[in-house]
Design a protein around this motif. Structure first.
Motif, mmCIF file in Angstrom:
data_model
loop_
_atom_site.group_PDB
_atom_site.id
_atom_site.type_symbol
_atom_site.label_atom_id
_atom_site.label_comp_id
_atom_site.label_asym_id
_atom_site.label_seq_id
_atom_site.Cartn_x
_atom_site.Cartn_y
_atom_site.Cartn_z
ATOM 1 N N LYS A 157 0.822 -1.204 0.000
ATOM 2 C CA LYS A 157 0.000 0.000 0.000
ATOM 3 C C LYS A 157 0.856 1.254 0.000
ATOM 4 C CE LYS A 157 -3.853 2.160 2.468
ATOM 5 N NZ LYS A 157 -4.780 2.061 3.611
ATOM 6 N N THR A 158 1.900 1.265 0.790
ATOM 7 C CA THR A 158 2.774 2.441 0.841
ATOM 8 C C THR A 158 3.437 2.698 -0.500
ATOM 9 O OG1 THR A 158 3.216 2.035 3.191
ATOM 10 C CG2 THR A 158 4.763 3.444 2.009
ATOM 11 N N ILE A 159 3.922 1.650 -1.149
ATOM 12 C CA ILE A 159 4.629 1.811 -2.422
ATOM 13 C C ILE A 159 3.690 2.352 -3.493
ATOM 14 C CG2 ILE A 159 5.783 0.549 -4.270
ATOM 15 C CD1 ILE A 159 6.930 -1.303 -2.136
ATOM 16 N N VAL A 160 2.497 1.810 -3.589
ATOM 17 C CA VAL A 160 1.555 2.255 -4.614
ATOM 18 C C VAL A 160 1.116 3.695 -4.348
ATOM 19 C CG1 VAL A 160 -0.706 1.833 -5.635
ATOM 20 C CG2 VAL A 160 0.781 -0.081 -5.097
ATOM 21 N N ASN A 161 0.874 4.055 -3.100
ATOM 22 C CA ASN A 161 0.484 5.434 -2.786
ATOM 23 C C ASN A 161 1.595 6.420 -3.127
ATOM 24 O OD1 ASN A 161 -2.068 4.728 -1.854
ATOM 25 N ND2 ASN A 161 -1.385 4.483 0.269
ATOM 26 N N VAL A 162 2.831 6.048 -2.824
ATOM 27 C CA VAL A 162 3.956 6.929 -3.144
ATOM 28 C C VAL A 162 4.116 7.056 -4.650
ATOM 29 C CG1 VAL A 162 6.466 7.140 -2.997
ATOM 30 C CG2 VAL A 162 5.161 6.532 -0.974
ATOM 31 N N GLN A 163 3.923 5.972 -5.377
ATOM 32 C CA GLN A 163 4.017 6.035 -6.836
ATOM 33 C C GLN A 163 2.940 6.962 -7.404
ATOM 34 O OE1 GLN A 163 6.408 4.811 -8.471
ATOM 35 N NE2 GLN A 163 5.800 4.674 -10.620
ATOM 36 N N THR A 164 1.751 6.936 -6.817
ATOM 37 C CA THR A 164 0.682 7.826 -7.274
ATOM 38 C C THR A 164 1.057 9.281 -7.036
ATOM 39 O OG1 THR A 164 -0.957 6.116 -6.775
ATOM 40 C CG2 THR A 164 -1.752 8.368 -7.025
ATOM 41 N N MET A 165 1.568 9.594 -5.848
ATOM 42 C CA MET A 165 1.992 10.967 -5.579
ATOM 43 C C MET A 165 3.156 11.379 -6.462
ATOM 44 S SD MET A 165 1.636 11.352 -1.459
ATOM 45 C CE MET A 165 2.606 9.897 -1.135
ATOM 46 N N PHE A 166 3.992 10.447 -6.774
ATOM 47 C CA PHE A 166 5.121 10.709 -7.671
ATOM 48 C C PHE A 166 4.635 11.129 -9.058
ATOM 49 C CE2 PHE A 166 7.970 8.603 -10.838
ATOM 50 C CZ PHE A 166 8.974 9.551 -10.787
ATOM 51 N N ARG A 167 3.526 10.546 -9.487
ATOM 52 C CA ARG A 167 2.966 10.912 -10.782
ATOM 53 C C ARG A 167 2.177 12.216 -10.711
ATOM 54 N NH1 ARG A 167 2.525 6.528 -14.180
ATOM 55 N NH2 ARG A 167 1.957 8.081 -15.768
ATOM 56 N N LEU A 168 1.477 12.446 -9.607
ATOM 57 C CA LEU A 168 0.664 13.650 -9.485
ATOM 58 C C LEU A 168 1.498 14.892 -9.176
ATOM 59 C CD1 LEU A 168 -2.363 12.275 -7.429
ATOM 60 C CD2 LEU A 168 -2.330 12.852 -9.854
ATOM 61 N N PHE A 169 2.523 14.752 -8.342
ATOM 62 C CA PHE A 169 3.338 15.884 -7.911
ATOM 63 C C PHE A 169 4.804 15.564 -8.183
ATOM 64 C CE2 PHE A 169 -0.359 15.404 -5.150
ATOM 65 C CZ PHE A 169 -1.029 16.586 -5.409
ATOM 66 N N PRO A 170 5.229 15.662 -9.430
ATOM 67 C CA PRO A 170 6.588 15.216 -9.791
ATOM 68 C C PRO A 170 7.696 16.053 -9.188
ATOM 69 C CG PRO A 170 5.501 16.270 -11.646
ATOM 70 C CD PRO A 170 4.457 16.133 -10.596
ATOM 71 N N SER A 171 7.421 17.285 -8.774
ATOM 72 C CA SER A 171 8.489 18.112 -8.206
ATOM 73 C C SER A 171 8.661 17.900 -6.718
ATOM 74 C CB SER A 171 8.190 19.589 -8.469
ATOM 75 O OG SER A 171 6.987 19.963 -7.830
ATOM 76 N N LEU A 172 7.845 17.068 -6.125
ATOM 77 C CA LEU A 172 7.885 16.857 -4.683
ATOM 78 C C LEU A 172 8.958 15.835 -4.310
ATOM 79 C CD1 LEU A 172 6.430 17.568 -1.993
ATOM 80 C CD2 LEU A 172 4.982 15.567 -2.400
ATOM 81 N N SER A 173 9.692 16.155 -3.273
ATOM 82 C CA SER A 173 10.686 15.205 -2.747
ATOM 83 C C SER A 173 10.000 14.306 -1.731
ATOM 84 C CB SER A 173 11.844 15.956 -2.092
ATOM 85 O OG SER A 173 12.718 15.060 -1.457
ATOM 86 N N ILE A 174 9.883 13.020 -2.033
ATOM 87 C CA ILE A 174 9.157 12.072 -1.201
ATOM 88 C C ILE A 174 10.160 11.166 -0.498
ATOM 89 C CG2 ILE A 174 7.366 10.303 -1.145
ATOM 90 C CD1 ILE A 174 6.324 11.403 -3.766
ATOM 91 N N ILE A 175 10.120 11.148 0.814
ATOM 92 C CA ILE A 175 10.992 10.309 1.630
ATOM 93 C C ILE A 175 10.119 9.229 2.260
ATOM 94 C CG2 ILE A 175 12.636 10.251 3.535
ATOM 95 C CD1 ILE A 175 13.052 13.264 3.065
ATOM 96 N N THR A 176 10.448 7.983 1.990
ATOM 97 C CA THR A 176 9.573 6.872 2.358
ATOM 98 C C THR A 176 10.307 5.896 3.262
ATOM 99 O OG1 THR A 176 8.598 7.090 0.160
ATOM 100 C CG2 THR A 176 7.969 5.154 1.442
#
Length: 1125
Positions: free
Chosen positions: A828-847
């Motif tokens: 669930k975490t991986i898929v949610n992060v991938q979705t945010m990665f596509r929606l907000f590409p300039s965001l730095s996501i630390i998981t």
């Protein structure tokens, strides 16, 4: 006695109240009960009786063998046998008839008869007594017992011969007493264990019974066949024994065989009995063996006294946990002879069993199934003789509090059983830490996890830096890779923290009486080691970079970072030889390499010198170009590092008590931002045992209603992040619950040494609303807010201000940790992060992930040739036995993802390096020691490139601000114009994959290569795409293919694909903007990222470390430690 007499005198006057003495017995005070107590119930007396009975049975068997050895078949009952003489005179191979007289009568001398009668009489009387005492109302049950029948057969005939003299030579099968001896021996062993209050292994008992059964079968067969063959072939006792061994072993030579049918019948009966009895015994033995394999048996007491071992206590043992422990534990040379005893309450897993059968581990690892709460199991593991006990928590449990409770009980049980055994305890939640504070070393998972996530937001890739420091690596990872960054990154991953006394060191011994900063710089320049901390002999606290005010002394313990420890180093003083010969000395850092653009140096900074002073614009950079000697082509000079610090140039040491050092230097612009902040210690700690840290605080606690970001209150009408008008980017933390560990995320970001103008607002996006206890702990911190929501809800993300955020921290959720398939816990975490990665590409996501192996799915791209090459490299390194096979994955190298399980090695390393936990806590800001430095970062710009080399950078920081750089974080940006993406699809695909990661610590040789720098934003649009020569071989091949003329059908297909990709990006952009309009949020902040292409997405997100770049713009960062006076 006196009291009794007074009592008697008191009542003697009244005859009706005469005293009566009453005796109370535990058992009936009868003769039978006393005999039963002596012969049966009392363990010690019963043991003596059984030992005497066993001796009698062995004596009867020995007398039978003596009688057989003296036997002469020619003489029966004292007279010569006529039938025997007739049979001996014939030469026939087989007798015509059986001489039954030889079977029923034997030659028994009178002395031997007397002894046998005496033994038989004693055995008969003992048997009758035991039968009488054991009588419970059913006489037939007693009579038809096999043991009673055998006793009667072997004793009654001898007693009859006393009264009837002609029967003295009658044959009695005394050899059957061997079965009675077997039963007596088993009972005797049971009584023995009861007497000494100790239990023995069931496997031992079963093996013992099996051996006794085999011996009794062989002895019965040998004696019976020998006696029956007296009427046939006249076999000796040895020949009969030989025949039985050959028969029962299924060999059957045939050289010795029975001749008459009675002996043949006896052989048939024995074989039938063996076929019934022995399989039952073997079945029971096999069952016990299987059960013992599950339980693991015992750790030998002799081995525990002669060899060293450690005990590992876990709730459930998984293959990843086991391999991490074994690889890290046995990575140290002095631990090669240690044994590891695993104590686990669950049955051993199939994969774990397969691993433990490998010869590398089978001789050193012992698995015991048992509980740490049972003294018997701790005794099996020989806990009292262990060198250490590691107690690990089960982090995959949904209820982590319950998992901690189990860990606490295990720690208490181990301390109670073996108080002198060092304990290494892993706890999950910080509020439970004080229960195990008695342990020698404690690692709280949530403390370290949230502190690393917080520092990742201000010091890029802190999690990667700490992970590589606490892992034991050979430094050989990636050395066969064609790419320079992978080879350097892999080699420098072998850096670890070591310690040595100053007086015993060649690295630092010559700096006795010099300042710490001087010793650190010159040791780095001369030997390439990085001195990061020191501990005084009279002080237990470790000081990270105490600054130039600390004067090194001979008893000091030095802590340094190097590829290997000094004891394993060879010293070749080439530079000194050149200097003595008059030759120019070429320093380690004098190579003509240039420092790349936008570099962050992680440095341990000093509190005594406020390096984060934001006021003077001309001195805002620590690497300001010197005004003297800076003209023309001459390299600017750098001030030398002084042996003893100039006291006039250093501010007062104790800044912990100075509450106004920031206020005096603040500009008017910053004063409006942080003028209402004060410094102090948080008044409310959420749990017992949290270290006090000086922080930026609000003058007064904020009301709980003001902490809610998405709802206005009577004090504030703001309902979204945009309305607050924050000057700095947000840091959003997505977590399931507001646990006490989340407090450790806020404290490092609000520490007093963080400049006020650089404080980022923190928004906690929580699945479940926090309780008042947590709000009470955070209401004193400035710019900390919360809202209820989840990351898989787009509206919640937009309301919390994700388009104004620089970093989004996604914490692994407890409710997803117990998936049916272990590795699916992160799905669930991986898929949610991938979705945010596509929606907000300039965001730095630390998981944060549960399993390190799932890091390969972060920012997953199925058709990325570079990622596939890294995947292949990871498999190669894993096959070579690397403990850090995942280190080349770009998200990990960039510090965008980490797993807390990677920090398990911190606890394991503490067995050899007892200072590692203290150093890690100081680096992460969990502990603050007066006089110790802290981890910070600085950014390198184009104007700072005059510094040129890493060695000069080290000297500049040490001489100007007493900072010590310990690592470099580099990124490579590779951006294409829109026309290039249209012209070449193959080249556009390559541009997505150019960014790689590499981190190296304190090693200067990685800066030798000369690098070229070019800003891609200023390049001509018609210019060929910029590719790295060595690392992008796939890109070159694709580029050659793209230059070939394409057909019309290919061009149409290419245009259709570009249209599809553009429309997908537009759909995502429209989705976000529509939701923002629906929520009443302005869409201005999202316009700049809505037109990003796929290559732009990767350029923004896929940050990393890179060693050598050519024709590509670079964005390096350097990390280090600031000193403290």
């Amino acid at each position: 006695m006196c009291a009794a007499s007074r009592y008697q005198e008191e009542y003697s006057m009244d005859s009706t109240n005469a005293q009566v003495q009453v005796e109370f017995y535990v058992n009936e005070n009868t003769f039978k009960e006393r005999l039963k107590l002596f012969f049966i119930k009392n363990q010690r007396s019963s043991l003596r009786i059984r030992l005497f009975n066993f001796s009698l049975k062995i004596l009867t068997c020995a007398l039978y063998i003596l009688r057989v050895s003296l036997d002469n078949p020619q003489v029966v009952n004292g007279n010569s046998c006529a039938t025997c003489r007739n049979n001996s005179g014939t030469n026939t191979t087989e007798s015509a008839e059986i001489n039954w007289e030889l079977i029923f009568w034997v030659n028994r001398p009178v002395p031997l008869w007397a002894i046998q009668v005496t033994v038989a009489l004693i055995s008969f009387l003992e048997t009758m007594l035991i039968t009488y005492l054991s009588y419970k109302g059913n006489i037939w049950e007693q009579i038809f017992q096999i043991s009673f029948i055998l006793e009667m057969i072997n004793t009654v005939p001898f007693i009859i011969t006393i009264f009837w003299d002609p029967l003295r030579n009658i044959f009695v099968p005394v050899f059957l007493n061997c079965w009675l001896a077997k039963g007596a021996l088993e009972n005797m062993i049971n009584d023995f264990h009861r007497a000494i209050q100790r239990t023995h292994s069931a496997m031992f008992n079963q093996v013992f019974i099996l051996i006794c059964t085999l011996l009794c079968l062989v002895f019965t067969g040998a004696c019976g066949i020998q006696h029956l063959e007296r009427a046939g072939k006249h076999l000796s006792l040895f020949d009969s024994f030989y025949f039985c061994i050959v028969t029962f072993s299924t060999v059957g030579y045939g050289d010795v065989t029975p001749q008459i049918w009675p002996s043949k019948l006896l052989v048939v009966i024995l074989i039938c009995v063996a076929l019934v009895v022995l399989p039952l015994q073997f079945e029971e033995l096999a069952y016990l063996w299987m059960e013992s394999q599950k339980l693991g048996g015992n750790y030998s007491r002799h081995r525990a006294q002669t060899e060293k071992h450690v005990v590992l206590c876990v709730s459930s043992l998984k293959i990843d946990l086991l391999m991490d422990f074994l690889n890290e534990f046995y990575a140290h040379p002095r631990l090669q002879d240690y044994y590891v005893v695993i104590l686990c309450p669950t049955e051993i897993d199939i994969q774990v069993r397969r691993i433990l059968q490998i010869p590398l581990w089978s001789q050193r690892v012992i698995y015991l199934q048992g509980s740490a709460l049972k003294d018997q199991d701790l005794m099996r593991a020989k806990m009292d003789d262990a060198e250490a006990c590691f107690i690990l928590s089960s982090r995959n449990e949904v209820d982590r509090t319950a998992a901690d409770h189990q860990t606490i009980l295990r720690a208490w049980a181990a301390k109670d059983f073996a108080p002198n055994c060092p304990l290494y305890v892993q706890i999950l939640k910080p509020e439970n830490k004080f229960h195990v504070k008695f342990a020698d070393h404690v690692v709280c998972e949530e403390e370290f996890k949230y502190a690393m996530l917080a520092l990742n937001c201000v010091c890029p890739a802190t999690s990667t830096l700490v992970t590589l420091l606490v892992h034991t690596s050979r430094g050989q990872e990636g050395q066969l890779s064609p790419e320079q960054w992978q080879r350097t990154y892999g080699r420098c991953s072998g850096n670890e923290v070591y310690h040595i006394r100053l007086c015993d060191s060649k690295f630092f011994g010559e700096y006795d009486g010099k300042s710490f900063t001087y010793a650190s710089f010159h040791a780095h320049k001369k030997y390439g080691v990085c001195l990061i901390g020191v501990k005084k002999e009279d002080n237990k606290s470790i000081l990270l970079n105490p600054g130039p005010r600390h004067i090194m002394a001979a008893p000091d313990t030095c802590y340094y970072i190097n590829i290997t420890k000094e004891e394993n180093s060879a010293f070749i003083f080439k530079q000194e030889e050149k200097h003595n010969k008059g030759l120019p000395v070429t320093g380690l850092y004098d190579a003509p390499s240039r420092l790349p653009v936008h570099s962050i140096i992680a440095s341990m900074g000093t509190v005594a010198i406020d390096l984060q002073n934001p006021d003077p614009p001309e001195e805002s950079s620590k690497l300001t170009l010197p005004t003297e000697n800076g003209a023309g082509s001459r390299r600017p000079s750098i001030a030398p590092v002084l042996e003893i610090a100039d006291s006039s140039a250093i501010l007062p040491c104790d800044l912990l008590s100075d509450q106004s050092e920031d206020e005096t230097n603040q500009s008017d612009e910053e004063g409006s931002v942080g003028s209402d902040f004060v410094k102090g210690y948080p008044p409310n700690s959420p749990y017992i045992g949290s270290s006090p840290t000086l922080c930026h605080l609000l003058p007064q606690k904020a009301p709980f209603c003001c902490l809610r970001l998405d709802k206005g209150c009577t004090h504030s009408s703001f309902e979204d992040a945009k309305a607050y008008g924050f000057k700095n980017k947000l840091i959003i933390v997505s977590a399931e619950t507001a646990g006490n560990g989340l407090y450790n995320f806020i404290v490092p970001l609000r520490a007093y040494y963080r400049p006020r103008k650089e404080l980022n607002p923190i928004v906690l996006l929580l699945d479940n609303p926090p309780d008042n206890h947590f709000l009470e702990a955070i209401c004193c911190f400035p710019m900390v807010y919360f809202m209820a929501g989840t990351i898989d809800n787009l509206d919640n993300l937009l309301q919390c201000g994700i388009i104004y955020a620089d970093n989004l921290v996604v914490v692994d959720k407890e409710s997803t940790m117990s998936a049916e398939e272990d590795y699916m816990a992160d799905a669930k975490t991986i898929v949610n992060v991938q979705t945010m990665f596509r929606l907000f590409p300039s965001l730095s996501i630390i998981t944060e992930l549960t399993h390190p192996s799932n890091m390969r799915f972060m920012q997953f791209r199925a058709k990325d040739c570079y990622s596939l090459a890294l995947s292949k490299l990871e498999k190669i390194e894993r096959d070579k036995g690397s403990n850090l096979a995942f280190m080349f994955r770009l998200p990990f190298a960039a510090g965008r993802v980490f797993s807390i399980s990677m920090l398990d090695t911190l606890l394991y390393q503490s067995f050899v390096k007892d200072y590692m936990i203290a150093i890690a806590r100081l680096l992460l800001g969990l502990d603050t020691t007066p006089g110790s430095g802290y981890l910070c970062a600085m950014k390198i710009t184009e104007e700072d490139l005059w510094i040129r080399t890493y060695g000069r950078l080290f000297q500049k920081l040490c001489s100007s601000s007493a900072e010590i750089p310990i690592g470099i974080y580099r990124t490579e940006s590779h951006m294409f114009s829109t026309s290039e993406c249209k012209d070449s699809y193959a080249q556009s695909q390559v541009s997505i994959n150019v960014e790689q990661g590499m981190e190296h610590r304190e090693r200067g040789e990685s800066w030798k290569e000369k690098t070229a720098h070019r800003n891609s934003t200023t390049s001509d649009q018609s210019e060929h795409p910029l590719l790295r020569k060595k690392s992008m071989q796939w890109a070159r091949r694709l580029s050659r293919k793209a230059n070939k003329p394409s057909s019309r059908a290919e061009r149409i297909s290419q245009q259709r694909l570009n249209l599809y990709r553009r429309s997908e990006r537009q759909e995502l952009s429209e989705l976000v903007k529509n939701r923002m309009k629906h929520l009443g949020l302005p869409t201005v902040g999202y316009e700049d990222v809505s037109n990003l292409t796929a290559s732009d997405v990767m350029n923004r997100v896929n940050l990393g470390y890179l060693q050598e770049l050519q024709d590509i713009s670079e964005h390096p960062y350097t990390e280090g430690t600031r000193p403290s006076g």
